[in-house]
Structure formats: C-alpha cells, structure tokens
Design an enzyme around this catalytic site. Structure first.
Site, PDB file in Angstrom:
ATOM      1  N   ASN A 190      26.814   4.465  68.331  1.00 13.89           N
ATOM      2  CA  ASN A 190      26.730   5.511  67.308  1.00 13.89           C
ATOM      3  C   ASN A 190      27.662   6.651  67.707  1.00 13.89           C
ATOM      4  O   ASN A 190      27.397   7.352  68.681  1.00 13.89           O
ATOM      5  CB  ASN A 190      25.287   6.012  67.187  1.00 13.89           C
ATOM      6  CG  ASN A 190      25.131   7.093  66.134  1.00 13.89           C
ATOM      7  OD1 ASN A 190      26.103   7.671  65.640  1.00 13.89           O
ATOM      8  ND2 ASN A 190      23.890   7.368  65.776  1.00 13.89           N
ATOM      9  N   VAL A 198      27.207  10.067  74.600  1.00  9.68           N
ATOM     10  CA  VAL A 198      27.912   9.062  75.407  1.00  9.68           C
ATOM     11  C   VAL A 198      28.991   8.362  74.577  1.00  9.68           C
ATOM     12  O   VAL A 198      30.104   8.132  75.059  1.00  9.68           O
ATOM     13  CB  VAL A 198      26.924   8.048  76.026  1.00  9.68           C
ATOM     14  CG1 VAL A 198      27.665   6.963  76.797  1.00  9.68           C
ATOM     15  CG2 VAL A 198      25.939   8.757  76.949  1.00  9.68           C
ATOM     16  N   CYS A 199      28.690   8.063  73.332  1.00  9.37           N
ATOM     17  CA  CYS A 199      29.687   7.417  72.460  1.00  9.37           C
ATOM     18  C   CYS A 199      30.867   8.350  72.221  1.00  9.37           C
ATOM     19  O   CYS A 199      32.023   7.916  72.208  1.00  9.37           O
ATOM     20  CB  CYS A 199      29.051   7.018  71.134  1.00  9.37           C
ATOM     21  SG  CYS A 199      27.774   5.757  71.314  1.00  9.37           S
ATOM     22  N   SER A 200      30.586   9.607  72.045  1.00 14.40           N
ATOM     23  CA  SER A 200      31.634  10.599  71.832  1.00 14.40           C
ATOM     24  C   SER A 200      32.519  10.703  73.073  1.00 14.40           C
ATOM     25  O   SER A 200      33.755  10.691  72.978  1.00 14.40           O
ATOM     26  CB  SER A 200      30.992  11.944  71.501  1.00 14.40           C
ATOM     27  OG  SER A 200      31.975  12.889  71.156  1.00 14.40           O
ATOM     28  N   THR A 227      34.677   7.528  73.408  1.00 13.71           N
ATOM     29  CA  THR A 227      35.737   7.495  72.409  1.00 13.71           C
ATOM     30  C   THR A 227      36.844   8.487  72.750  1.00 13.71           C
ATOM     31  O   THR A 227      38.033   8.156  72.693  1.00 13.71           O
ATOM     32  CB  THR A 227      35.145   7.760  71.008  1.00 13.71           C
ATOM     33  OG1 THR A 227      34.120   6.779  70.772  1.00 13.71           O
ATOM     34  CG2 THR A 227      36.196   7.651  69.937  1.00 13.71           C
TER      35      THR A 227
END
Length: 164
Positions: free
Chosen positions: A53, A58-60, A63
């Site tokens: 997501n 963590v995804c941010s 990315t």
C-alpha cells in the site's frame, strides 16, 4: 516460504515464481489508465518493486529509495506495483514530488494472481523485489518475509550493478 504481516502468518494465492523462471504474464494500469503488460518490459533489464500500500510508511520509504537509486540505472525499466488505485498513486506522487517513476496499479489483481503475490485476506500484494532479464526471466527475487519490513536494498542494487 512463510510471509507474515505484523507477526501473523498470511496466505498467498499461489507460489511466486522462482529465480530462473519466466515472469508470468500480467496486466497492470499506468497513470493514464493504459494497460501495461509483461511484453512492455521485453528488450531491457527490469526492476519491479512490489509494495502492499503506497500510503503506508514502509511502502513510501521503499518506493522513494528505489526511485532515487534508479537514477543511476536509466537503461533499466523500473516499475513500482501496488493494488492502490491510480488516483491514490498519483496523490502520493504529488505529495512526495515524484515525477518520473512508473507507478502501476494492480487494482484488478492481475499481477497479484499471476505471480501468486496476492494476499486475498487483505487485498494487497506481498512486499517483494524482482530483477528480470530482457526476456523477462527472473534473475533475482526477494520476498520480504515480514510485510512491515523493508527489502534488502543493497542486495538488489548490487544485482543491478552486475548487469553492466
């Protein structure tokens, strides 16, 4: 392989492909709602960063880390895939001032089902990183065993450096 989310084991819809196997066919959507398929990767090495997501810390971080690192590898296809909608992804890009990255939406779950990475209980993809050769054969993969953890950036970037 066991995948956990906040310590609780989760089930994937299938078995993700292994190194030396070909990446299965898939269709995701780009920021213009245009279909993007595995065949669009042919002819160049590729890095696919898969995040559950985009709107989570963590995804941010994952990315943004890969986005910055990929500036050193302009000849390599670079995609980030999540099940977020195109609108969610574009809102994130605007907030983070990310302009050139190919963020792809798997809102139709084609990639997740084809690769076995879909976690049906939550409708998200298991965090993973893939390096493909120009024929879409898998050279490297990391399935992050705890979804709330970051991938091993150094290992992936070392793999990309060896491609030169």
């Amino acid at each position: 392989m066991k995948i956990t989310f906040k310590g609780k084991e989760v089930k994937l819809v299938g078995t993700p492909p292994a190194v030396r196997e070909e990446m299965p066919n898939f269709t995701v959507l780009d920021k213009n709602n245009q279909e993007f398929t595995k065949s669009d990767l042919l002819g160049k090495f590729s890095l696919i960063s898969v995040v559950p997501n985009i709107n989570t810390p963590v995804c941010s971080i994952q990315t943004k880390t890969f986005n910055k690192a990929m500036d050193k590898f302009p000849e390599i296809n670079f995609l980030t895939i999540s099940t977020n909608t195109i609108e969610d992804q574009q809102t994130w890009c605007a907030a983070e001032d990310v302009k050139n990255m190919k963020l792809m939406s798997d809102k139709n779950l084609s990639f997740g089902k084809a690769t076995g990475l879909l976690i049906p209980e939550f409708g998200i993809l298991a965090r993973s990183v893939w390096v493909l050769d120009p024929n879409c054969k898998i050279l490297y993969r990391e399935l992050v065993d705890e979804i709330t953890h970051e991938p091993n950036y150094d290992a992936v970037l070392n793999e990309l450096k060896q491609l030169h």
